[in-house]
Write a protein that holds these residues in place. Structure first.
Motif, PDB file in Angstrom:
ATOM      1  N   LEU A  33       0.854  -1.223  -0.223  1.00 16.15           N
ATOM      2  CA  LEU A  33      -0.110  -0.030  -0.048  1.00 16.15           C
ATOM      3  C   LEU A  33       0.921   1.215   0.074  1.00 16.15           C
ATOM      4  O   LEU A  33       1.786   1.349   0.817  1.00 16.15           O
ATOM      5  CB  LEU A  33      -0.964   0.055   1.248  1.00 16.15           C
ATOM      6  CG  LEU A  33      -1.774   1.157   1.497  1.00 16.15           C
ATOM      7  CD1 LEU A  33      -2.867   1.382   0.238  1.00 16.15           C
ATOM      8  CD2 LEU A  33      -2.515   1.192   2.692  1.00 16.15           C
ATOM      9  N   LYS A  34       0.780   2.234  -0.908  1.00 16.55           N
ATOM     10  CA  LYS A  34       1.324   3.208  -0.933  1.00 16.55           C
ATOM     11  C   LYS A  34       0.465   4.549  -0.582  1.00 16.55           C
ATOM     12  O   LYS A  34      -0.781   4.460  -1.282  1.00 16.55           O
ATOM     13  CB  LYS A  34       1.958   3.614  -2.312  1.00 16.55           C
ATOM     14  CG  LYS A  34       2.576   4.934  -2.568  1.00 16.55           C
ATOM     15  CD  LYS A  34       3.314   5.335  -3.983  1.00 16.55           C
ATOM     16  CE  LYS A  34       3.824   6.486  -4.234  1.00 16.55           C
ATOM     17  NZ  LYS A  34       4.277   6.666  -5.501  1.00 16.55           N
ATOM     18  N   ALA A  35       0.819   5.452   0.263  1.00 14.30           N
ATOM     19  CA  ALA A  35      -0.113   6.363   0.456  1.00 14.30           C
ATOM     20  C   ALA A  35       0.719   7.668   0.661  1.00 14.30           C
ATOM     21  O   ALA A  35       2.000   7.979   0.822  1.00 14.30           O
ATOM     22  CB  ALA A  35      -0.481   6.604   2.163  1.00 14.30           C
ATOM     23  N   THR A  36      -0.020   8.630  -0.074  1.00 15.77           N
ATOM     24  CA  THR A  36       0.655  10.073  -0.280  1.00 15.77           C
ATOM     25  C   THR A  36      -0.512  11.440   0.190  1.00 15.77           C
ATOM     26  O   THR A  36      -1.624  10.749   0.325  1.00 15.77           O
ATOM     27  CB  THR A  36       0.858  10.329  -2.006  1.00 15.77           C
ATOM     28  OG1 THR A  36      -0.330  10.211  -2.658  1.00 15.77           O
ATOM     29  CG2 THR A  36       1.664   9.510  -2.595  1.00 15.77           C
ATOM     30  N   VAL A  37       0.235  12.405   0.201  1.00 19.50           N
ATOM     31  CA  VAL A  37      -0.712  13.466   0.825  1.00 19.50           C
ATOM     32  C   VAL A  37      -0.355  14.279  -0.223  1.00 19.50           C
ATOM     33  O   VAL A  37       0.482  14.780  -0.591  1.00 19.50           O
ATOM     34  CB  VAL A  37      -0.101  13.786   2.410  1.00 19.50           C
ATOM     35  CG1 VAL A  37      -1.037  15.395   2.617  1.00 19.50           C
ATOM     36  CG2 VAL A  37      -0.073  12.778   3.511  1.00 19.50           C
ATOM     37  N   GLU A  38      -1.560  15.192  -0.355  1.00 18.77           N
ATOM     38  CA  GLU A  38      -1.632  16.274  -1.522  1.00 18.77           C
ATOM     39  C   GLU A  38      -0.629  17.427  -1.260  1.00 18.77           C
ATOM     40  O   GLU A  38      -0.531  17.648   0.057  1.00 18.77           O
ATOM     41  CB  GLU A  38      -3.180  16.816  -1.558  1.00 18.77           C
ATOM     42  CG  GLU A  38      -3.211  17.628  -2.680  1.00 18.77           C
ATOM     43  CD  GLU A  38      -4.627  18.283  -3.119  1.00 18.77           C
ATOM     44  OE1 GLU A  38      -4.712  19.032  -3.742  1.00 18.77           O
ATOM     45  OE2 GLU A  38      -5.377  17.617  -2.509  1.00 18.77           O
ATOM     46  N   ASN A  39       0.163  17.699  -2.117  1.00 21.05           N
ATOM     47  CA  ASN A  39       1.100  18.753  -1.843  1.00 21.05           C
ATOM     48  C   ASN A  39       2.399  18.622  -1.067  1.00 21.05           C
ATOM     49  O   ASN A  39       2.780  19.494  -0.523  1.00 21.05           O
ATOM     50  CB  ASN A  39       0.535  20.221  -1.480  1.00 21.05           C
ATOM     51  CG  ASN A  39      -0.524  20.654  -2.482  1.00 21.05           C
ATOM     52  OD1 ASN A  39      -0.412  20.702  -3.550  1.00 21.05           O
ATOM     53  ND2 ASN A  39      -1.920  21.108  -1.942  1.00 21.05           N
ATOM     54  N   CYS A  40       2.516  17.119  -1.229  1.00 17.95           N
ATOM     55  CA  CYS A  40       3.798  16.817  -0.262  1.00 17.95           C
ATOM     56  C   CYS A  40       4.329  15.558  -1.051  1.00 17.95           C
ATOM     57  O   CYS A  40       3.778  14.739  -1.511  1.00 17.95           O
ATOM     58  CB  CYS A  40       2.986  16.103   1.096  1.00 17.95           C
ATOM     59  SG  CYS A  40       4.586  15.457   2.089  1.00 17.95           S
TER      60      CYS A  40
END
Length: 57
Positions: free
Chosen positions: A41-48
């Motif tokens: 599972l890959k999780a990203t946060v907007e503008n990061c």
């Protein structure tokens, strides 16, 4: 907004000609970190630019 992507390893190939060019040990063989059927599972946060990857058990 957080984005999540889940992927499953479906195939594991070894390309000796690429391994000879790019690996510190050209005789290291297949990667021991990933196995067919493993899920991640890959999780990203907007503008990061940072993200996390974790293996699902």
């Amino acid at each position: 907004m957080q984005h999540k992507v889940k992927w499953t390893v479906t195939d594991k190939k070894l390309h000796p000609e690429l391994q000879a060019k790019r690996c510190a040990d050209p005789n290291s063989g297949p990667c021991p970190c990933y196995n067919i059927g493993d899920e991640f599972l890959k999780a990203t946060v907007e503008n990061c630019q940072a993200y996390t990857v974790r293996k699902l058990e």
